[in-house]
Scaffold this motif. Structure first.
Motif, short mmCIF file in Angstrom:
data_model
loop_
_atom_site.label_atom_id
_atom_site.label_comp_id
_atom_site.label_asym_id
_atom_site.label_seq_id
_atom_site.Cartn_x
_atom_site.Cartn_y
_atom_site.Cartn_z
N THR A 73 0.95 -1.39 -0.05
CA THR A 73 -0.09 0.08 0.15
C THR A 73 0.94 1.08 -0.04
N LEU A 74 2.11 1.22 0.15
CA LEU A 74 3.07 2.12 0.34
C LEU A 74 2.82 3.41 -0.80
N SER A 75 2.97 2.85 -2.15
CA SER A 75 2.79 3.84 -3.28
C SER A 75 1.51 4.46 -3.33
N GLN A 76 0.45 3.91 -3.06
CA GLN A 76 -0.87 4.50 -3.15
C GLN A 76 -0.94 5.81 -1.92
N GLN A 77 -0.31 5.06 -0.59
CA GLN A 77 -0.57 6.13 0.33
C GLN A 77 0.45 7.43 0.31
N PHE A 78 1.34 7.09 -0.13
CA PHE A 78 2.31 8.28 -0.33
C PHE A 78 1.87 9.35 -1.38
N THR A 79 1.33 8.61 -2.51
CA THR A 79 0.91 9.75 -3.57
C THR A 79 -0.44 10.45 -2.85
N LEU A 80 -1.13 9.97 -2.17
CA LEU A 80 -2.48 10.50 -1.71
C LEU A 80 -1.90 11.42 -0.78
N ALA A 81 -0.87 11.20 0.12
CA ALA A 81 -0.39 12.18 1.20
C ALA A 81 0.16 13.44 0.59
N LEU A 82 1.08 13.21 -0.53
CA LEU A 82 1.55 14.15 -1.33
C LEU A 82 0.50 15.32 -1.81
N GLN A 83 -0.40 14.54 -2.41
CA GLN A 83 -1.60 15.41 -2.94
C GLN A 83 -2.48 16.08 -1.90
N ASP A 84 -2.65 15.48 -0.72
CA ASP A 84 -3.27 16.15 0.29
C ASP A 84 -2.99 17.34 0.82
N ILE A 85 -1.36 17.35 0.94
CA ILE A 85 -0.56 18.58 1.34
C ILE A 85 -0.92 19.74 0.37
N PHE A 86 -0.87 19.30 -0.93
CA PHE A 86 -1.15 20.56 -1.86
C PHE A 86 -2.32 21.17 -1.94
N ILE A 87 -3.13 20.33 -1.80
CA ILE A 87 -4.95 20.56 -1.64
C ILE A 87 -5.05 21.18 -0.40
#
Length: 169
Positions: free
Chosen positions: A52-66
């Protein structure tokens, strides 16, 4: 006297409404034409794979910018673009007990990031970001322990990426 008052008022109004071409939103410094951010999927290319690492990291990076900018998240043709890969996922023993067993383990995640800026190419970079989380060696790195580790590590790495790219810290 009235003419001087009107002249000063107009002058102050012009100065206060004039833009210098860069805006700042919570410490963010971007070119005025930047309206969108594209954050591509970060595949896990580390020797040790966590599903699950890739998906969770990508979402975390998107969340900070949003949450920290007013940029729109797009799937393609963004004004600023982030791409890269997870290059490291490792668990190392950190401290030993008296009987020579590990008392703590350290999970370290490393991410290689490429940042592109359509309007300010001189600010583009490729850089590696890494952070860790220590946990009890007797615990299994699953469930809430893994979630806590990801939360700590992702918060730090994504904030570092954010600061290096748009906060210019």
């Amino acid at each position: 006297m009235k003419k001087t008052f009107y002249t000063i008022s107009i002058f102050l109004l012009l100065i206060s409404t004039q833009s210098c071409g860069i805006y700042s939103f919570g410490g963010v410094t971007l070119h005025e034409d930047v309206k969108t951010v594209q954050i591509d999927y970060f595949p896990n290319n580390a020797p040790l794979i966590e599903p699950t690492l890739s998906q969770q990291f990508t979402l975390a990076l998107q969340d900070i910018f949003i949450s920290q900018t007013n940029l729109d998240l797009v799937k393609s043709d963004g004004d600023i673009i982030f791409e890269g890969e997870i290059t490291g996922y490792r668990i190392n023993p950190m401290t030993a007990t008296a009987d020579q067993t590990a008392a703590q383990n350290r999970l370290t995640i490393t991410v290689n990031v490429r940042y592109y800026n359509k309007y300010e190419e001189e600010k583009e970079f490729e850089q590696t970001f890494s952070f860790f989380h220590d946990y009890d060696a007797q615990a299994q790195l699953t469930g809430s322990i893994l979630d806590d580790a990801f939360s700590v590590i992702f918060e730090r790495i994504t904030q570092d990426i954010f600061n290096a790219s748009v906060a210019q810290w």
